[in-house]
Design a protein around this motif. Structure first.
Motif, mmCIF file in Angstrom:
data_model
loop_
_atom_site.group_PDB
_atom_site.id
_atom_site.type_symbol
_atom_site.label_atom_id
_atom_site.label_comp_id
_atom_site.label_asym_id
_atom_site.label_seq_id
_atom_site.Cartn_x
_atom_site.Cartn_y
_atom_site.Cartn_z
ATOM 1 N N SER A 1 0.823 -1.203 0.000
ATOM 2 C CA SER A 1 0.000 0.000 0.000
ATOM 3 C C SER A 1 0.861 1.258 0.000
ATOM 4 O O SER A 1 0.577 2.219 -0.730
ATOM 5 C CB SER A 1 -0.926 -0.008 1.225
ATOM 6 O OG SER A 1 -1.706 1.166 1.269
ATOM 7 N N ALA A 2 1.915 1.253 0.818
ATOM 8 C CA ALA A 2 2.810 2.417 0.880
ATOM 9 C C ALA A 2 3.524 2.624 -0.455
ATOM 10 O O ALA A 2 3.726 3.762 -0.893
ATOM 11 C CB ALA A 2 3.816 2.223 2.007
ATOM 12 N N ARG A 3 3.899 1.530 -1.090
ATOM 13 C CA ARG A 3 4.620 1.627 -2.365
ATOM 14 C C ARG A 3 3.743 2.193 -3.473
ATOM 15 O O ARG A 3 4.178 3.035 -4.272
ATOM 16 C CB ARG A 3 5.138 0.244 -2.764
ATOM 17 C CG ARG A 3 5.818 0.204 -4.125
ATOM 18 C CD ARG A 3 6.306 -1.196 -4.440
ATOM 19 N NE ARG A 3 6.855 -1.282 -5.782
ATOM 20 C CZ ARG A 3 7.317 -2.400 -6.344
ATOM 21 N NH1 ARG A 3 7.317 -3.528 -5.640
ATOM 22 N NH2 ARG A 3 7.775 -2.403 -7.580
ATOM 23 N N LEU A 4 2.473 1.729 -3.545
ATOM 24 C CA LEU A 4 1.594 2.117 -4.642
ATOM 25 C C LEU A 4 0.653 3.265 -4.287
ATOM 26 O O LEU A 4 0.035 3.853 -5.171
ATOM 27 C CB LEU A 4 0.775 0.917 -5.108
ATOM 28 C CG LEU A 4 1.576 -0.297 -5.598
ATOM 29 C CD1 LEU A 4 0.624 -1.409 -6.028
ATOM 30 C CD2 LEU A 4 2.502 0.090 -6.732
ATOM 31 N N ASN B 1 -4.956 -8.202 -3.262
ATOM 32 C CA ASN B 1 -5.188 -7.308 -4.388
ATOM 33 C C ASN B 1 -4.785 -5.886 -4.045
ATOM 34 O O ASN B 1 -4.511 -5.544 -2.895
ATOM 35 C CB ASN B 1 -6.656 -7.352 -4.833
ATOM 36 C CG ASN B 1 -7.578 -6.494 -3.979
ATOM 37 O OD1 ASN B 1 -7.250 -6.129 -2.851
ATOM 38 N ND2 ASN B 1 -8.742 -6.175 -4.497
ATOM 39 N N VAL B 2 -4.748 -5.081 -5.084
ATOM 40 C CA VAL B 2 -4.642 -3.636 -4.939
ATOM 41 C C VAL B 2 -5.761 -3.035 -5.774
ATOM 42 O O VAL B 2 -6.034 -3.497 -6.886
ATOM 43 C CB VAL B 2 -3.262 -3.100 -5.389
ATOM 44 C CG1 VAL B 2 -2.984 -3.430 -6.844
ATOM 45 C CG2 VAL B 2 -3.157 -1.599 -5.155
ATOM 46 N N SER B 3 -6.458 -2.063 -5.212
ATOM 47 C CA SER B 3 -7.591 -1.437 -5.903
ATOM 48 C C SER B 3 -7.281 0.016 -6.185
ATOM 49 O O SER B 3 -6.634 0.701 -5.377
ATOM 50 C CB SER B 3 -8.861 -1.530 -5.046
ATOM 51 O OG SER B 3 -9.200 -2.869 -4.802
ATOM 52 N N THR B 4 -7.754 0.491 -7.323
ATOM 53 C CA THR B 4 -7.535 1.879 -7.692
ATOM 54 C C THR B 4 -8.751 2.425 -8.416
ATOM 55 O O THR B 4 -9.587 1.666 -8.919
ATOM 56 C CB THR B 4 -6.281 2.009 -8.582
ATOM 57 O OG1 THR B 4 -6.000 3.384 -8.831
ATOM 58 C CG2 THR B 4 -6.473 1.296 -9.908
ATOM 59 N N SER B 5 -8.837 3.717 -8.465
ATOM 60 C CA SER B 5 -9.947 4.392 -9.130
ATOM 61 C C SER B 5 -9.595 4.685 -10.581
ATOM 62 O O SER B 5 -8.496 5.171 -10.880
ATOM 63 C CB SER B 5 -10.275 5.695 -8.402
ATOM 64 O OG SER B 5 -11.097 6.527 -9.187
ATOM 65 N N GLU C 1 -5.704 4.613 -16.975
ATOM 66 C CA GLU C 1 -5.063 3.365 -17.367
ATOM 67 C C GLU C 1 -4.374 2.776 -16.144
ATOM 68 O O GLU C 1 -3.949 3.506 -15.237
ATOM 69 C CB GLU C 1 -4.024 3.604 -18.477
ATOM 70 C CG GLU C 1 -4.589 4.216 -19.749
ATOM 71 C CD GLU C 1 -5.546 3.285 -20.476
ATOM 72 O OE1 GLU C 1 -5.406 2.054 -20.306
ATOM 73 O OE2 GLU C 1 -6.423 3.786 -21.194
ATOM 74 N N LEU C 2 -4.253 1.465 -16.117
ATOM 75 C CA LEU C 2 -3.571 0.819 -14.996
ATOM 76 C C LEU C 2 -2.116 1.254 -14.977
ATOM 77 O O LEU C 2 -1.402 1.075 -15.968
ATOM 78 C CB LEU C 2 -3.658 -0.704 -15.134
ATOM 79 C CG LEU C 2 -3.029 -1.506 -13.991
ATOM 80 C CD1 LEU C 2 -3.837 -1.317 -12.712
ATOM 81 C CD2 LEU C 2 -2.949 -2.981 -14.362
ATOM 82 N N PRO C 3 -1.653 1.861 -13.880
ATOM 83 C CA PRO C 3 -0.269 2.340 -13.819
ATOM 84 C C PRO C 3 0.747 1.217 -14.020
ATOM 85 O O PRO C 3 0.538 0.079 -13.588
ATOM 86 C CB PRO C 3 -0.168 2.925 -12.406
ATOM 87 C CG PRO C 3 -1.574 3.287 -12.048
ATOM 88 C CD PRO C 3 -2.416 2.213 -12.677
ATOM 89 N N GLU C 4 1.834 1.545 -14.667
ATOM 90 C CA GLU C 4 2.890 0.573 -14.915
ATOM 91 C C GLU C 4 3.477 0.091 -13.584
ATOM 92 O O GLU C 4 3.671 0.872 -12.664
ATOM 93 C CB GLU C 4 3.992 1.212 -15.765
ATOM 94 C CG GLU C 4 5.091 0.253 -16.172
ATOM 95 C CD GLU C 4 6.110 0.906 -17.084
ATOM 96 O OE1 GLU C 4 7.121 0.240 -17.398
ATOM 97 O OE2 GLU C 4 5.901 2.071 -17.472
ATOM 98 N N GLY C 5 3.711 -1.173 -13.493
ATOM 99 C CA GLY C 5 4.336 -1.729 -12.302
ATOM 100 C C GLY C 5 3.371 -2.280 -11.270
ATOM 101 O O GLY C 5 3.794 -2.981 -10.341
ATOM 102 N N TYR C 6 2.069 -1.996 -11.408
ATOM 103 C CA TYR C 6 1.098 -2.472 -10.412
ATOM 104 C C TYR C 6 1.028 -4.006 -10.391
ATOM 105 O O TYR C 6 1.025 -4.620 -9.334
ATOM 106 C CB TYR C 6 -0.289 -1.889 -10.689
ATOM 107 C CG TYR C 6 -0.549 -0.558 -10.022
ATOM 108 C CD1 TYR C 6 0.437 0.424 -9.985
ATOM 109 C CD2 TYR C 6 -1.772 -0.279 -9.425
ATOM 110 C CE1 TYR C 6 0.201 1.645 -9.375
ATOM 111 C CE2 TYR C 6 -2.017 0.952 -8.811
ATOM 112 C CZ TYR C 6 -1.028 1.898 -8.796
ATOM 113 O OH TYR C 6 -1.255 3.109 -8.185
ATOM 114 N N VAL C 7 0.958 -4.606 -11.572
ATOM 115 C CA VAL C 7 0.847 -6.061 -11.631
ATOM 116 C C VAL C 7 2.081 -6.716 -11.023
ATOM 117 O O VAL C 7 1.977 -7.626 -10.185
ATOM 118 C CB VAL C 7 0.649 -6.544 -13.081
ATOM 119 C CG1 VAL C 7 0.756 -8.071 -13.151
ATOM 120 C CG2 VAL C 7 -0.702 -6.090 -13.614
ATOM 121 N N ASP C 8 3.261 -6.248 -11.411
ATOM 122 C CA ASP C 8 4.503 -6.817 -10.889
ATOM 123 C C ASP C 8 4.579 -6.673 -9.368
ATOM 124 O O ASP C 8 5.037 -7.587 -8.669
ATOM 125 C CB ASP C 8 5.715 -6.147 -11.528
ATOM 126 C CG ASP C 8 5.881 -6.521 -13.003
ATOM 127 O OD1 ASP C 8 5.265 -7.523 -13.422
ATOM 128 O OD2 ASP C 8 6.607 -5.806 -13.718
#
Length: 261
Positions: free
Chosen positions: A100-103, A224-228, A234-241
């Protein structure tokens, strides 16, 4: 109440099942109900529902204001006993906090319970859903990213049974709600090792999830990680990794602890 598809065994205690049905009749949409409401939601007669309710009042699990019944905080003891014995939330929590802190986004862990996911750990940054999410919140598995990695991890026979019985409603205009499409998506999730659900549970909500595995490589939970979508079209780069890496780290800790979920 017992599942009509599974006949109860000779050790089945109907009165206990009915009492539990009274407790589970309460939810976010029905936090307080009259006797008639509860009888209707449980399928019990008013006389039977009254006996169970007043027993629960005496035990401190339900309160009565003279008109409506509502659960008391003592009900949380039932869930706390499960979570305390599970161990998973304690193992996952520091990893979720780091993720959470990272993203800068909310992160969660959930397990599969029947046809739903139930949240067992959570780090919230801001509310992005119309429904507040806490430990114990439930959502239909098919329309959530964590649910899809959990469904993808089921043995083939269990997945077939789920797809045959599940009510796949179109929660938004983007929801996959037919069994064939969902099965194809679950095959893809299983192959790639993560799931993306984009505005299928609720408009404006996007979520990425990855499975947690035990020492025998079984999928036992998900994070998971959730975002608005308003904040990130677009899904930010690096979220999946980042989610996949966190899931692997938690899985390694689960295996080291010999935890069985």
């Amino acid at each position: 109440m017992t599942d009509a598809r599974t006949p109860p065994g000779d050790q089945y205690v109907q009165s206990l099942a009915r009492g539990l049905s009274v407790i589970t009749a309460f939810d976010a949409d029905h936090p307080a109900m009259t006797l008639s409401d509860i009888a209707a939601r449980t399928g019990l007669s008013r006389a039977t529902a009254r006996r169970f309710l007043h027993t629960l009042v005496e035990l401190g699990y339900v309160r009565f204001d003279g008109k409506q019944f509502a659960l008391t905080p003592q009900v949380l003891r039932l869930g706390t006993a499960y979570l305390s014995g599970l161990g998973l939330p304690q193992i996952a929590q520091p990893h979720l906090e780091q993720l959470s802190a990272r993203l800068g986004e909310s992160t969660s862990a959930a397990v599969l319970d029947g046809d739903e996911i139930v949240y067992v750990a959570r780090v919230a940054t801001r509310r992005i859903m119309t429904v507040g999410i806490t430990v114990g919140t439930r959502f239909p598995a098919y329309a959530t990213s964590m649910g899809r990695v959990l469904l993808a991890g089921l043995p083939a026979q269990e997945l077939d049974a789920y797809l045959a019985r599940a009510s796949l409603d179109a929660l938004t205009g983007r929801t996959l709600h037919d069994a064939a499409s969902l099965r194809a998506e679950l095959d893809r999730v299983r192959a790639q090792g993560w799931a993306l659900v984009d505005q299928e549970l609720e408009a404006g909500l996007r979520s990425v999830a990855a499975p947690l595995r035990d020492g025998e490589d079984r999928v036992v939970a998900a994070i998971n990680v959730s975002t608005s979508t308003h904040a990130h079209p677009e899904l930010p780069e690096g979220y999946v990794d980042a989610v996949v890496a966190a899931a692997r780290a938690i899985s390694a800790d689960v295996a080291s602890a010999g935890l069985r979920v």
